[in-house]
Write an enzyme that holds these catalytic residues in place. Structure first.
Site, PDB file in Angstrom:
ATOM      1  N   ASN A 108       0.834  -1.098   0.050  1.00  0.00           N
ATOM      2  CA  ASN A 108      -0.010  -0.018  -0.026  1.00  0.00           C
ATOM      3  C   ASN A 108       0.858   1.287  -0.011  1.00  0.00           C
ATOM      4  OD1 ASN A 108      -1.370   2.397   1.227  1.00  0.00           O
ATOM      5  ND2 ASN A 108      -3.083   1.053   1.583  1.00  0.00           N
ATOM      6  N   HIS A 162       0.789   6.386   1.873  1.00  0.00           N
ATOM      7  CA  HIS A 162       1.629   7.256   2.795  1.00  0.00           C
ATOM      8  C   HIS A 162       2.816   8.025   1.785  1.00  0.00           C
ATOM      9  CE1 HIS A 162      -0.868   6.538   5.975  1.00  0.00           C
ATOM     10  NE2 HIS A 162      -0.584   5.240   6.204  1.00  0.00           N
ATOM     11  N   HIS A 201      -5.741   3.717  -1.642  1.00  0.00           N
ATOM     12  CA  HIS A 201      -6.979   4.108  -1.312  1.00  0.00           C
ATOM     13  C   HIS A 201      -7.374   5.652  -1.478  1.00  0.00           C
ATOM     14  CE1 HIS A 201      -9.736   4.302   2.622  1.00  0.00           C
ATOM     15  NE2 HIS A 201     -10.414   4.611   1.652  1.00  0.00           N
ATOM     16  N   ARG A 223      -9.533   8.209  -1.114  1.00  0.00           N
ATOM     17  CA  ARG A 223     -10.615   8.620   0.020  1.00  0.00           C
ATOM     18  C   ARG A 223     -11.438   9.534  -0.454  1.00  0.00           C
ATOM     19  NH1 ARG A 223     -10.618   7.668   5.540  1.00  0.00           N
ATOM     20  NH2 ARG A 223      -9.219   6.175   6.239  1.00  0.00           N
ATOM     21  N   ARG A 274      -7.173  12.716   1.075  1.00  0.00           N
ATOM     22  CA  ARG A 274      -6.013  13.188   1.760  1.00  0.00           C
ATOM     23  C   ARG A 274      -4.789  12.899   1.541  1.00  0.00           C
ATOM     24  NH1 ARG A 274      -7.278   9.801   7.070  1.00  0.00           N
ATOM     25  NH2 ARG A 274      -9.269  10.850   7.003  1.00  0.00           N
ATOM     26  N   GLU A 326      -8.604   0.579  -3.028  1.00  0.00           N
ATOM     27  CA  GLU A 326      -9.541   0.603  -1.794  1.00  0.00           C
ATOM     28  C   GLU A 326     -10.290   1.971  -1.804  1.00  0.00           C
ATOM     29  OE1 GLU A 326      -6.589   0.080   1.437  1.00  0.00           O
ATOM     30  OE2 GLU A 326      -8.122   1.011   2.621  1.00  0.00           O
ATOM     31  N   THR A 384      -8.192   3.540   8.089  1.00  0.00           N
ATOM     32  CA  THR A 384      -9.388   2.584   8.175  1.00  0.00           C
ATOM     33  C   THR A 384      -9.441   1.787   9.693  1.00  0.00           C
ATOM     34  OG1 THR A 384      -9.127   2.194   5.912  1.00  0.00           O
ATOM     35  CG2 THR A 384     -10.632   0.804   7.128  1.00  0.00           C
ATOM     36  N   GLU A 421     -10.925  -9.520   2.667  1.00  0.00           N
ATOM     37  CA  GLU A 421      -9.537  -9.123   3.410  1.00  0.00           C
ATOM     38  C   GLU A 421      -9.979  -9.079   4.863  1.00  0.00           C
ATOM     39  OE1 GLU A 421      -6.658  -6.360   2.191  1.00  0.00           O
ATOM     40  OE2 GLU A 421      -6.516  -5.504   4.001  1.00  0.00           O
ATOM     41  N   HIS A 476      -3.919  -4.802   7.891  1.00  0.00           N
ATOM     42  CA  HIS A 476      -3.915  -3.861   8.749  1.00  0.00           C
ATOM     43  C   HIS A 476      -3.052  -4.073  10.022  1.00  0.00           C
ATOM     44  CE1 HIS A 476      -5.529  -0.240  10.570  1.00  0.00           C
ATOM     45  NE2 HIS A 476      -6.131   0.000   9.581  1.00  0.00           N
TER      46      HIS A 476
HETATM   47  N1  PXP Z   1      -6.009  -3.012   4.288  1.00  0.00           N
HETATM   48  C1  PXP Z   1      -6.994  -2.336   4.565  1.00  0.00           C
HETATM   49  C2  PXP Z   1      -8.148  -2.381   4.252  1.00  0.00           C
HETATM   50  C3  PXP Z   1      -6.493  -0.830   4.857  1.00  0.00           C
HETATM   51  O1  PXP Z   1      -7.381   0.061   4.951  1.00  0.00           O
HETATM   52  C4  PXP Z   1      -4.935  -0.719   5.179  1.00  0.00           C
HETATM   53  C5  PXP Z   1      -4.609   0.862   5.412  1.00  0.00           C
HETATM   54  O2  PXP Z   1      -4.600   1.636   4.342  1.00  0.00           O
HETATM   55  C6  PXP Z   1      -4.310  -1.493   5.106  1.00  0.00           C
HETATM   56  C7  PXP Z   1      -4.743  -2.973   4.683  1.00  0.00           C
HETATM   57  C8  PXP Z   1      -2.832  -1.484   5.450  1.00  0.00           C
HETATM   58  O3  PXP Z   1      -2.578  -1.082   6.686  1.00  0.00           O
HETATM   59  P1  PXP Z   1      -1.335  -0.782   7.053  1.00  0.00           P
HETATM   60  O4  PXP Z   1      -0.842   0.646   6.638  1.00  0.00           O
HETATM   61  O5  PXP Z   1      -1.414  -0.710   8.855  1.00  0.00           O
HETATM   62  O6  PXP Z   1      -0.128  -1.770   6.696  1.00  0.00           O
END
Ligand code: PXP
Length: 240
Positions: free
Chosen positions: A7, A10, A43, A45, A49, A70, A101, A151, A191
């Site tokens: 992901n 960030h 994602h 949003r 953001r 996402e 999330t 997921e 997550h």
């Molecule tokens: N899966 C989902 C559904 C998420 O919302 C996120 C956060 O964007 C992640 C996985 C990845 O989470 P993390 O950034 O804590 O690894």
């Protein structure tokens, strides 16, 4: 073997603090892919953001593995997804005030809306995953709505304060994963996963894919994104 989705939200978070063009999320996606990422996750949003519409369009055009978008079930985001056609969408709940999330999508309660959206995505050839908490009823509702993938929310496992709590969460995740497999679903997890808790999860529950963002981007600050992805990929591969 368990696959790794990276992901890159960030990277966009950092970019947006200065409103210019660096660091570029697309570049992050390409580096992550060349370091072994099996898919790229972002994602879009409602408040934009981090990831922007421009990012999604560029990523859809350039990602060579597969792009998972996402998103919340909001009409304007559904419209964009149907237009850009990522390989897969992942349905999540969204709250403006949250940092990330916080919980799974309530597939049982929002069943009708989910089913309608899943149908549209599947007709457009887009795969659908639903991010749910590790509960049988949620896994079953996602399946009944027509999703191919769930997921499982690993937040409670990742944030467990004691070994006993972590083990209890792993058992809940395992039960939910088995229900998903029984129903013919693909089961992913994500997550809060990091370099310390990933092996235990994957060893006990050989999910098809883990999606990880924050830990990888954080490590990349010190070791570079390529090394950060390689290190995570090696842990996932050795445990699965
Ligand atoms: N899966 C989902 C559904 C998420 O919302 C996120 C956060 O964007 C992640 C996985 C990845 O989470 P993390 O950034 O804590 O690894």
């Amino acid at each position: 073997m368990t696959l790794l989705g990276v992901n890159i939200d960030h990277v966009a978070t950092i970019r947006n603090t200065r409103g210019n063009r660096e660091p570029e999320p697309l570049q992050a996606a390409l580096v992550a892919e060349s370091a072994g990422a099996d898919s790229i996750v972002c994602h879009l949003r409602e408040d934009r953001r981090h990831i922007t519409d421009r990012d999604v369009r560029m990523l859809t055009g350039m990602v060579q593995t597969s792009l998972q978008l996402e998103m919340a079930l909001s009409p304007d985001i559904i419209k964009i997804a149907l237009e850009v056609r990522p390989a897969e969408v992942m349905i999540v709940p969204e709250r403006r005030q949250e940092l990330t999330t916080e919980r799974g999508f309530d597939a049982a309660r929002e069943f009708d809306a989910l089913k309608g959206a899943v149908q549209k995505f599947r007709e457009a050839g887009i795969g659908v995953s639903v991010f749910v908490s590790a509960e049988m009823a949620q896994v079953e509702a996602a399946h009944k709505a027509g999703a191919e993938t769930v997921e499982l929310h690993t937040g409670p496992y990742s944030h467990a304060k004691t070994t006993a709590e972590a083990e209890a969460e792993l058992d809940r995740l395992e039960t939910a994963a088995h229900r998903g497999w029984e129903l013919g679903l693909e089961v992913h997890a994500g997550h809060g996963l990091n370099y310390h808790n990933i092996e235990r999860l994957v060893r006990q529950i050989p999910v098809e894919k883990v999606n990880i963002g924050h830990a990888i981007i954080s490590r990349a600050v010190f070791s570079g994104l390529e090394n950060a992805v390689r290190d995570m990929k090696a842990l996932v591969a050795s445990a699965s």
